[in-house]
Design a protein around this motif. Structure first.
Motif, short mmCIF file in Angstrom:
data_model
loop_
_atom_site.label_atom_id
_atom_site.label_comp_id
_atom_site.label_asym_id
_atom_site.label_seq_id
_atom_site.Cartn_x
_atom_site.Cartn_y
_atom_site.Cartn_z
N UNK A 290 0.99 -0.88 0.13
CA UNK A 290 0.56 0.32 -0.49
C UNK A 290 1.39 1.27 -0.31
N UNK A 291 2.11 1.71 0.46
CA UNK A 291 3.11 2.27 0.49
C UNK A 291 3.32 3.05 -0.58
N UNK A 292 3.73 1.45 -1.60
CA UNK A 292 3.91 1.97 -3.02
C UNK A 292 2.88 3.02 -4.09
N UNK A 293 1.91 2.32 -3.42
CA UNK A 293 0.88 3.14 -4.22
C UNK A 293 0.75 4.88 -3.91
N UNK A 294 1.32 5.18 -2.83
CA UNK A 294 1.32 6.66 -2.82
C UNK A 294 3.39 7.64 -3.59
N UNK A 295 3.81 6.32 -3.41
CA UNK A 295 5.19 6.67 -4.26
C UNK A 295 4.77 6.48 -5.80
N UNK A 296 4.27 5.91 -6.67
CA UNK A 296 3.52 5.62 -7.54
C UNK A 296 2.84 7.16 -8.11
N UNK A 297 1.96 7.39 -7.51
CA UNK A 297 1.26 8.56 -7.97
C UNK A 297 2.14 9.84 -7.70
N UNK A 298 3.28 9.96 -7.07
CA UNK A 298 4.57 11.02 -6.87
C UNK A 298 4.80 10.90 -8.70
N UNK A 299 5.82 9.91 -8.46
CA UNK A 299 6.04 9.61 -9.77
C UNK A 299 5.48 9.40 -11.02
N UNK A 300 4.34 9.27 -11.21
CA UNK A 300 3.72 9.61 -11.71
C UNK A 300 3.47 10.83 -12.31
N UNK A 301 2.97 12.22 -11.35
CA UNK A 301 2.38 13.16 -11.23
C UNK A 301 4.38 13.80 -11.99
N UNK A 302 5.54 13.21 -11.61
CA UNK A 302 6.81 14.24 -12.05
C UNK A 302 6.84 13.66 -13.93
N UNK A 303 6.19 12.24 -14.35
CA UNK A 303 6.15 11.71 -15.35
C UNK A 303 5.98 12.87 -16.19
N UNK A 304 4.51 12.53 -15.63
CA UNK A 304 3.27 14.30 -16.20
C UNK A 304 3.80 15.39 -16.96
N UNK A 305 5.22 15.83 -15.84
CA UNK A 305 5.33 17.07 -15.69
C UNK A 305 7.00 17.44 -16.62
N UNK A 306 7.60 15.99 -16.49
CA UNK A 306 8.86 16.28 -16.99
C UNK A 306 9.04 14.92 -17.85
N UNK A 307 8.86 14.24 -18.12
CA UNK A 307 8.21 12.85 -19.12
C UNK A 307 9.49 11.68 -18.51
N UNK A 308 9.83 11.88 -17.63
CA UNK A 308 10.82 10.77 -17.05
C UNK A 308 9.91 10.75 -15.61
N UNK A 309 10.61 9.34 -16.00
CA UNK A 309 9.97 7.74 -14.90
C UNK A 309 10.99 8.25 -13.15
N UNK A 310 11.23 9.31 -12.54
CA UNK A 310 12.16 9.34 -12.03
C UNK A 310 11.98 7.72 -10.88
N UNK A 311 11.13 7.11 -10.85
CA UNK A 311 11.44 6.18 -9.41
C UNK A 311 11.68 4.52 -10.32
N UNK A 312 12.35 3.91 -9.16
CA UNK A 312 13.15 2.51 -9.24
C UNK A 312 12.52 1.92 -10.03
N UNK A 313 12.89 1.26 -11.47
CA UNK A 313 11.88 0.29 -12.53
C UNK A 313 12.73 -0.40 -13.33
N UNK A 314 12.09 -1.34 -12.95
CA UNK A 314 11.90 -2.49 -14.24
C UNK A 314 12.02 -2.45 -15.94
N UNK A 315 12.62 -1.74 -16.48
CA UNK A 315 11.61 -1.24 -18.33
C UNK A 315 10.83 -2.47 -18.68
N UNK A 316 9.68 -2.34 -18.85
CA UNK A 316 9.16 -3.63 -19.81
C UNK A 316 8.12 -3.10 -20.10
N UNK A 317 7.63 -4.11 -21.11
CA UNK A 317 6.81 -3.39 -22.68
C UNK A 317 5.94 -3.73 -22.70
#
Length: 155
Positions: free
Chosen positions: A125-152
């Motif tokens: 559940x705490x990761x939901x908040x992190x996801x939202x923050x990273x999503x809002x940053x992505x909308x603003x900057x076009x970059x996903x700032x969170x830890x990630x494993x790229x997937x398609x």
């Protein structure tokens, strides 16, 4: 020897899922109690027809409200959780972490899963908040700032 060890781990992890399915009601009851202890903003119920723990709630982050809907069940394929943001028009994009059903991708279901243990819902559940923050940053900057494993998305 390494192959034998991996086969044994795969078998044991499959047994964990089977045990959670066999004892699904008590498994979900424990998950519900843990979530209720830590997250008062979620309203939870166990749906006996779908054999899942379902929840709804609102998160207030900054000046925005996010309607969260989730389902948690050992009968879901691959991962137990399905978490959605209901009140925001989020479209699938390979650069943000969503599954094709628009549920949030909060962790890699194989790589991030602890050995011989499933991630408890209250840990996710705490990761939901992190996801939202990273999503809002992505909308603003076009970059996903969170830890990630790229997937398609698989077409």
């Amino acid at each position: 020897m390494k192959e034998l060890k991996m086969d044994l781990i795969t078998i044991l992890e499959g047994n964990i899922r089977k045990n959670n399915q066999k004892n699904w009601f008590s498994f979900l009851l424990v998950q519900k109690a843990l979530v209720e202890k830590h997250f008062e903003w979620l309203i939870l119920d166990i749906d006996t027809k779908s054999r899942s723990l379902n929840a709804n709630g609102f998160l207030n982050i900054g000046n925005k409200y996010y309607s969260i809907k989730l389902s948690f069940s050992p009968f879901h394929l691959f991962r137990y959780d399905r978490i959605f943001i209901n009140n925001k028009p989020i479209r699938y994009n390979d650069d943000i972490h969503l599954y094709s059903d628009l549920s949030l991708c909060l962790y890699h279901p194989i790589i991030d899963q602890p050995v011989l243990r499933k991630i408890a819902l209250y840990e996710i559940i705490p990761w939901i908040i992190e996801w939202i923050v990273f999503y809002e940053q992505w909308k603003k900057y076009g970059v996903w700032f969170g830890k990630e494993i790229k997937h398609r998305r698989i077409q």
